[in-house]
Scaffold this active site. Structure first.
Site, PDB file in Angstrom:
ATOM      1  N   ARG A  57      34.556  41.525  30.366  1.00 48.81           N
ATOM      2  CA  ARG A  57      35.346  40.443  30.959  1.00 48.81           C
ATOM      3  C   ARG A  57      34.629  39.141  30.700  1.00 48.81           C
ATOM      4  O   ARG A  57      33.526  38.921  31.179  1.00 48.81           O
ATOM      5  CB  ARG A  57      35.474  40.690  32.469  1.00 48.81           C
ATOM      6  CG  ARG A  57      36.315  39.672  33.219  1.00 48.81           C
ATOM      7  CD  ARG A  57      36.585  40.212  34.611  1.00 48.81           C
ATOM      8  NE  ARG A  57      37.342  39.252  35.420  1.00 48.81           N
ATOM      9  CZ  ARG A  57      36.857  38.664  36.506  1.00 48.81           C
ATOM     10  NH1 ARG A  57      35.617  38.907  36.917  1.00 48.81           N
ATOM     11  NH2 ARG A  57      37.586  37.830  37.198  1.00 48.81           N
TER      12      ARG A  57
ATOM     13  N   SER B  85      46.591  45.770  36.094  1.00 46.07           N
ATOM     14  CA  SER B  85      46.322  45.478  37.504  1.00 46.07           C
ATOM     15  C   SER B  85      47.637  45.502  38.275  1.00 46.07           C
ATOM     16  O   SER B  85      48.637  44.951  37.806  1.00 46.07           O
ATOM     17  CB  SER B  85      45.701  44.090  37.649  1.00 46.07           C
ATOM     18  OG  SER B  85      44.488  44.028  36.940  1.00 46.07           O
TER      19      SER B  85
ATOM     20  N   LYS C 224      37.013  37.138  42.412  1.00 45.24           N
ATOM     21  CA  LYS C 224      38.336  36.615  42.050  1.00 45.24           C
ATOM     22  C   LYS C 224      38.880  35.857  43.251  1.00 45.24           C
ATOM     23  O   LYS C 224      39.225  36.448  44.265  1.00 45.24           O
ATOM     24  CB  LYS C 224      39.295  37.744  41.686  1.00 45.24           C
ATOM     25  CG  LYS C 224      39.025  38.331  40.310  1.00 45.24           C
ATOM     26  CD  LYS C 224      40.178  39.189  39.848  1.00 45.24           C
ATOM     27  CE  LYS C 224      41.217  38.371  39.118  1.00 45.24           C
ATOM     28  NZ  LYS C 224      42.146  39.193  38.333  1.00 45.24           N
TER      29      LYS C 224
END
Length: 213
Positions: A42, A111, A140
């Site tokens: 990521r 997701s 997040k």
């Protein structure tokens, strides 16, 4: 490479913030030595050239450990360096389009935060779902919390494997038992720890206990 449920037991998501002078490859290797079963790269702030170079290095490393390696969001890079697959969020490219681009034999993770999103992702070709945030998380800012009832409802509604993500630690992972998930995805529970190998080993034991509880 297809997605096997047991590959999703301890899913590590990389983060550069805790490297502390080490390379990403070094810390990922430590986590693989500790028993991580799946790796997602990521990268939010790396230019294309460095991202590609890093992705190739990590893919080779993961393959030495026979661990699937996927890229977060960036379908073009996943395609260019032949990653095992890609993980997309609800605001990214839709699973059916990703499948069309990557072909039938790549792993696609999506997701999801609701039963509707989960069912749709499965219908459009997702191989597994990442559901969360199941606990409050700082990695997040926009992650809505998903209740344990919703997590269980999602697991009941789909036939593909489901992993939980968001704020999971060795201390709270047991609270997820009975939900139907086959594993957990973590960032800081592994990569923010001083001893990454030991953190991975300990967390893996806790996740096995939770899944089998």
């Amino acid at each position: 490479m297809k997605c096997d449920k047991k590959d999703l037991l301890l899913y590590a998501v990389t983060d550069r913030s805790w490297l502390g002078g080490r390379t990403l490859k070094e810390v990922v290797k430590e986590s693989l030595d500790g028993g991580v079963t799946f790796v997602q790269l990521r990268e939010k702030h790396l230019d294309q050239e460095h991202f590609l170079q890093e992705a190739k290095e990590l893919k080779q490393l993961c393959h030495e450990y026979h661990v699937p390696f996927v890229i977060n969001d960036n379908v073009d890079i996943a395609l260019e360096m032949d990653a095992d697959g890609v993980h997309v969020g609800q605001s990214d490219m839709e699973a059916g389009d990703v499948r069309a681009k990557l072909g039938p034999d790549k792993i696609i993770g999506v997701s999801a935060q609701t039963v509707e999103q989960a069912v749709l992702a499965q219908k459009r070709g997702a191989d597994y779902l990442g559901v969360g945030a199941v606990f409050h998380t700082s990695s997040k800012d926009d992650a809505d919390d998903v209740s344990h009832e919703t997590l269980k409802a999602i697991c009941d509604a789909v036939t593909i494997p489901v992993i939980a993500i968001g704020g999971i630690t060795q201390q709270n992972v047991q609270e997820l038992s009975g939900s139907g998930i086959c594993g957990v995805a973590v960032i800081s529970a592994i990569y923010a720890q001083k001893n990454i190998k030991k953190a991975s080993e300990d967390l893996k034991k806790a996740v096995i206990n939770m899944v089998n509880a």
